[in-house]
Motif scaffolding. Sequence first.
Motif, short mmCIF file in Angstrom:
data_model
loop_
_atom_site.label_atom_id
_atom_site.label_comp_id
_atom_site.label_asym_id
_atom_site.label_seq_id
_atom_site.Cartn_x
_atom_site.Cartn_y
_atom_site.Cartn_z
N ASP A 178 -4.35 2.36 4.77
CA ASP A 178 -5.10 3.38 4.03
C ASP A 178 -6.10 2.82 3.03
OD1 ASP A 178 -3.45 5.09 5.42
OD2 ASP A 178 -2.29 5.76 3.67
N VAL A 179 -6.23 1.48 2.91
CA VAL A 179 -7.10 0.91 1.88
C VAL A 179 -7.91 -0.26 2.43
CG1 VAL A 179 -5.55 1.59 -0.01
CG2 VAL A 179 -5.30 -0.67 1.04
N ASP A 206 -9.52 -1.09 -9.09
CA ASP A 206 -9.70 0.08 -8.23
C ASP A 206 -11.19 0.43 -8.19
OD1 ASP A 206 -9.79 2.50 -6.92
OD2 ASP A 206 -8.11 3.39 -8.02
N THR A 234 -9.27 -4.00 0.93
CA THR A 234 -9.02 -4.92 -0.18
C THR A 234 -9.88 -6.17 -0.04
OG1 THR A 234 -7.10 -5.84 1.00
CG2 THR A 234 -6.67 -4.15 -0.67
N THR A 241 0.86 -1.19 0.00
CA THR A 241 0.00 0.00 0.00
C THR A 241 0.89 1.23 0.00
OG1 THR A 241 -0.17 0.47 2.38
CG2 THR A 241 -1.59 -1.29 1.51
N ARG A 260 -9.74 -3.13 -4.73
CA ARG A 260 -9.13 -2.25 -3.73
C ARG A 260 -9.85 -0.90 -3.73
NH1 ARG A 260 -2.89 -1.07 -2.38
NH2 ARG A 260 -3.04 -3.33 -2.23
N SER A 261 -10.12 -0.41 -2.52
CA SER A 261 -10.73 0.91 -2.37
C SER A 261 -9.85 1.78 -1.49
CB SER A 261 -12.13 0.80 -1.75
OG SER A 261 -12.68 2.09 -1.53
N SER A 262 -9.45 2.92 -2.00
CA SER A 262 -8.72 3.90 -1.21
C SER A 262 -9.73 4.79 -0.48
CB SER A 262 -7.82 4.75 -2.11
OG SER A 262 -6.88 3.94 -2.79
N THR A 282 -12.53 2.56 -5.81
CA THR A 282 -12.66 3.69 -4.89
C THR A 282 -13.89 4.52 -5.18
OG1 THR A 282 -10.25 3.79 -4.65
CG2 THR A 282 -11.50 5.73 -3.98
N THR A 322 -8.85 -4.48 6.08
CA THR A 322 -8.66 -3.03 6.07
C THR A 322 -7.36 -2.68 6.77
OG1 THR A 322 -9.95 -2.82 8.12
CG2 THR A 322 -11.14 -2.52 6.05
N SER A 359 -11.72 3.97 9.90
CA SER A 359 -10.36 4.49 9.82
C SER A 359 -9.98 4.99 11.21
CB SER A 359 -10.27 5.60 8.77
OG SER A 359 -11.09 6.70 9.12
#
Length: 276
Positions: free
Chosen positions: A93-94, A152, A96, A63, A108-110, A154, A90, A137
């Motif tokens: 920062d992401v 991706d 998956t 990451t 993957r989601s940012s 996101t 999690t 977070s």
Amino acid sequence: MGRDLQKEYGRFGLNHGYASSPLLEGDALYVQVLHGMKTTDPSYLLRIDALTGTTRWRVERPTPAKSESPDAYTTPAIVRRGAETEIVITGGDVVTGHDPATGKERWRSSGLNPDHDPNYRIVASPLVVGDLVIASSRVRPLIAVRAGGRGDVTESRRAWSFDNGPDVPTPVSDGTHLYVVNDKGIVWCLDVQTGKLVYGPTRLPLGTYSASPVLADGRIYATNEEGRTSVFKAGPAFELLAENHLDDYTLSTPAIAGGRIFIRTAGALYCIGPSH
């Protein structure tokens, strides 16, 4: 018989030590090691045969997170979508999603660390509600991602975002509402599908809340570090039903089984429920 993962793959490099729980699914044990504060070794996800203890696969999980932000104390979760299953983690920062047969990253989601803060380690674990992955977070943001994408996701799979998430306690859901209890004992209730605020902020008794809230029999149980458990009704309106004080320090999330509540404190294990 046992294995020492640190001897095999290098010492864990989390700032506060390793704290992720393994995930058992059938004959597979999934173990995540997401770290970076005190190591340059890669983060990884491991599948172990639950019967033999041998490694089925190990995949690295790179990451862009820096400093302490690669560290995660979260536990993996499972998403089931028809015949398809995904392992979701999690941290760094992401969010998956991984193929359980191979470990390959499917999506993957940012967005868990929008300001690229170097101290954004993650403690609260992902929560799965249907095909929604609720990802915490370090308070801001709390996001919901629809599983099942590729690459991706996101923007394409983001369902909603909320700016008053928890730091340590993992949220809980009854399938309709999402209940967030933050570290200061403030409660928010959201529509789990849309993220729309249903009620809150509502304050529980003063204290630090590190245990995650749990749901049973239409009630939410939230325990603070002083051992005081608040019981409030699940549903669209806040209603405090009871408060109980054990007068002992605890960081542990209550467990519920057989109609009883089990709470581990610094001094004892309590079983609360019928005596017969």
